[in-house]
Design a protein around this motif. Structure first.
Motif, PDB file in Angstrom:
ATOM      1  N   THR A  32       0.830  -1.206   0.000  1.00 13.09           N
ATOM      2  CA  THR A  32       0.000   0.000   0.000  1.00 13.09           C
ATOM      3  C   THR A  32       0.865   1.258   0.000  1.00 13.09           C
ATOM      4  N   TYR A 133      -7.542  -1.791  -3.994  1.00 13.04           N
ATOM      5  CA  TYR A 133      -8.217  -0.533  -4.306  1.00 13.04           C
ATOM      6  C   TYR A 133      -7.583   0.203  -5.497  1.00 13.04           C
ATOM      7  N   MET A 136      -9.739   0.453  -8.612  1.00 10.45           N
ATOM      8  CA  MET A 136     -10.892   1.307  -8.322  1.00 10.45           C
ATOM      9  C   MET A 136     -10.483   2.781  -8.354  1.00 10.45           C
ATOM     10  N   LEU A 186     -19.856   2.076  -5.230  1.00  7.58           N
ATOM     11  CA  LEU A 186     -18.882   1.938  -4.154  1.00  7.58           C
ATOM     12  C   LEU A 186     -19.583   1.604  -2.840  1.00  7.58           C
ATOM     13  N   ILE A 191     -17.263   0.093  -0.118  1.00 10.68           N
ATOM     14  CA  ILE A 191     -15.956   0.683  -0.421  1.00 10.68           C
ATOM     15  C   ILE A 191     -16.037   2.170  -0.110  1.00 10.68           C
ATOM     16  N   ILE A 196     -10.960   6.005  -1.818  1.00  9.72           N
ATOM     17  CA  ILE A 196     -10.695   5.889  -3.255  1.00  9.72           C
ATOM     18  C   ILE A 196     -10.230   7.216  -3.837  1.00  9.72           C
ATOM     19  N   TYR A 199      -6.569   7.874  -2.849  1.00 11.75           N
ATOM     20  CA  TYR A 199      -5.650   7.136  -3.710  1.00 11.75           C
ATOM     21  C   TYR A 199      -5.609   7.744  -5.109  1.00 11.75           C
TER      22      TYR A 199
END
Length: 235
Positions: A32, A133, A136, A186, A191, A196, A199
Motif C-alpha cells: 500500500t 483498491y 478502483m 462503491l 468501499i 478511493i 488514492y
C-alpha cells in the motif's frame, strides 16, 4: 446513464470477483505504501530534476493557496496517514489490471461485451497481485477526476480574482450524475469513497513527470489534485 450503469455492472463484477490471496499485515502495508506514498515521493524527486520543475512550482506558489508542490505533497501525506489510521483493511492482494482507465476499456452495448486491454505486465504469477483498491482508484480517476478530459487538453486554466488559478473543462458534459452512480456502486460494495479519492489524488501527483513534455497539462493535473484533496478534507 443506463448504459453507464451496465458498464459499471461489468466492471464491479470484475473488481469484486478477482482472484485474491491473503498476506501478512506487513506485506499489505508495504504494498500500500509503495503504491500510494513511496512511488509519489520517487516521482516528485524525478520531477525536481527536470528543467520545467521551477516554472511549474512558481505557478503553484503564485496561483494557489500552497507555497509550492512540496506543500501539496505534504497535504496529501498528512491526509494519507490520517485516513489510514482510522481504517482497518482485509489483508489481501488481488489480481489487478494496473491501469483501469476509460481508454483501456472496450465495450459494445449492442452485444453486451467488455474487454479490458493493456494491463500491466508480469513475468511471474506473484507480480499479478496488487492492492485491491488500485484499479478502483484508476476508475475513479476517469469518472470523478476527469482524467480523460484533462489528458485530451479539453480544459482551460484562467487567472481569477486575487490572481488565483482556476481549472475548468471545455465543452464537457456534466459528469455529476455519473459520479453519483459511481458512488452508489462503491457504497453497495462497502468501499469508502473518501479512500478511493485519496488514492486517486496520488495518481494525479505521481504521473506529473510522465507528462512533462506538456507543462500546461502538468499544471492542470496539480490543480485537479488540489481540488480532490480539498474535497476529501471537507468530507
Amino acid at each position: 446513464l443506463e448504459e453507464f450503469e451496465r458498464i459499471l455492472d461489468k466492471l464491479f463484477y470484475f473488481l469484486t470477483n478477482r482472484k485474491e490471496k491473503e498476506v501478512t499485515a506487513e506485506v499489505y502495508q508495504k504494498e500500500t505504501d509503495h503504491l500510494y506514498l513511496n512511488k509519489l515521493f520517487e516521482r516528485m524527486e524525478s520531477l525536481k530534476q527536470m528543467d520545467a520543475y521551477e516554472r511549474i512550482n512558481q505557478w503553484v506558489s503564485m496561483g494557489t493557496d500552497y507555497q509550492g508542490l512540496d506543500e501539496v505533497v505534504s497535504k496529501y501525506t498528512s491526509l494519507y496517514h490520517s485516513i489510514m489510521e482510522q481504517k482497518s483493511f482485509r489483508k489481501i492482494l488481488v489480481v489487478g489490471h494496473g491501469d483501469l482507465c476509460f481508454s483501456n476499456i472496450l465495450y459494445s452495448d449492442e452485444i453486451s461485451l467488455m474487454k479490458l486491454i493493456d494491463p500491466r505486465g508480469a513475468l511471474a504469477e506473484e507480480e499479478l497481485y496488487i492492492n485491491p483498491y488500485y484499479d478502483m482508484a484508476k476508475l475513479s480517476h476517469s469518472i470523478c477526476g476527469n482524467y480523460d478530459f484533462l489528458n485530451s487538453s479539453l480544459f482551460e486554466i484562467t487567472v481569477e480574482e486575487h490572481m488565483k488559478l482556476r481549472l475548468s473543462l471545455i465543452n464537457a458534459p456534466s459528469v455529476d450524475q455519473y459520479k453519483l452512480i459511481f458512488k452508489k456502486y462503491l457504497s453497495k460494495n462497502e468501499i469508502d469513497y473518501k479512500l478511493i479519492r485519496l488514492y486517486e489524488a496520488s495518481l494525479f501527483l505521481s504521473m506529473l513527470p510522465l507528462h512533462i513534455d506538456r507543462e500546461r497539462k502538468v499544471l492542470a493535473f496539480i490543480l485537479n489534485a488540489i481540488q480532490i484533496l480539498e474535497e476529501i478534507e471537507a468530507l
